[in-house]
Design an enzyme around this catalytic site. Structure first.
Site, PDB file in Angstrom:
ATOM      1  N   CYS A  59       0.943   1.822   1.442  1.00 29.78           N
ATOM      2  CA  CYS A  59      -0.438   2.267   1.224  1.00 29.78           C
ATOM      3  C   CYS A  59      -1.465   1.188   1.590  1.00 29.78           C
ATOM      4  O   CYS A  59      -1.174  -0.013   1.522  1.00 29.78           O
ATOM      5  CB  CYS A  59      -0.663   2.601  -0.241  1.00 29.78           C
ATOM      6  SG  CYS A  59       0.165   4.083  -0.808  1.00 29.78           S
ATOM      7  N   GLU A  61      -4.028   0.141  -0.133  1.00 24.11           N
ATOM      8  CA  GLU A  61      -4.382  -0.756  -1.247  1.00 24.11           C
ATOM      9  C   GLU A  61      -3.374  -1.898  -1.366  1.00 24.11           C
ATOM     10  O   GLU A  61      -3.738  -3.061  -1.555  1.00 24.11           O
ATOM     11  CB  GLU A  61      -4.412   0.015  -2.567  1.00 24.11           C
ATOM     12  CG  GLU A  61      -5.471   1.102  -2.633  1.00 24.11           C
ATOM     13  CD  GLU A  61      -5.000   2.447  -2.085  1.00 24.11           C
ATOM     14  OE1 GLU A  61      -4.125   2.489  -1.205  1.00 24.11           O
ATOM     15  OE2 GLU A  61      -5.536   3.465  -2.551  1.00 24.11           O
TER      16      GLU A  61
END
Ligand code: THU
Length: 141
Positions: A59, A61
């Site tokens: 991901c 993040e």
């Protein structure tokens, strides 16, 4: 929630959106960017990187976080996070990213993400209550 001026949050959202332009997402076609602001003012971005195995996808993040720690260690707390996508869709940080970020985030950190009804701003503590914690030196009880 920590007070962060709106110009800084706008800059963070903008950085997340720009990072999403680099997303490698040929499978889901969901293009995500994340921007992390640290207590010393440093800003790190990341995008999602997919894999044909699907499960090995990483991901935006977590990529931003690992990039920041790889470049200068884990000594500084994150005070604001922005997540954006190029799909015009709602999208907050996934549960796995919340858990990973929790070790490096100030609980009063500001989290900005596109919600169901426009931009949302929440504290990290609000979006991630009861995260898993364990103190290895104390052992399991
Ligand atoms: N994705 C992120 O990058 N961040 C999130 O918080 C949720 C999901 C990515 C993973 C995958 O590449 C795509 O979005 C669809 O799930």
């Amino acid at each position: 929630m920590r007070e962060i001026d709106s110009a800084t949050l706008d800059r963070l959202r903008q950085a997340a959106s720009l990072a999403a332009a680099h997303a490698y997402a040929p499978y889901s076609k969901f293009y995500v960017g994340a921007a992390l602001l640290f207590e010393d003012g440093a800003l790190f971005t990341g995008c999602n990187v997919e894999n044909v195995s699907y499960g090995l996808t990483s991901c935006a993040e977590r990529n931003a976080l690992f990039r920041a720690i790889s470049e200068r260690g884990a000594g500084r707390k994150i005070v604001a996070i922005a997540v954006a996508n190029r799909n015009g869709a709602a999208g907050s940080p996934c549960g796995a990213c919340r858990q990973v970020l929790s070790e490096f985030v100030s609980p009063d950190a500001v989290v900005c993400f596109p919600g169901e009804h426009g931009e949302e701003t929440r504290s990290f503590a609000e979006i991630f209550p009861y995260g898993f914690r364990f103190e290895p030196e104390k052992g399991a009880r």
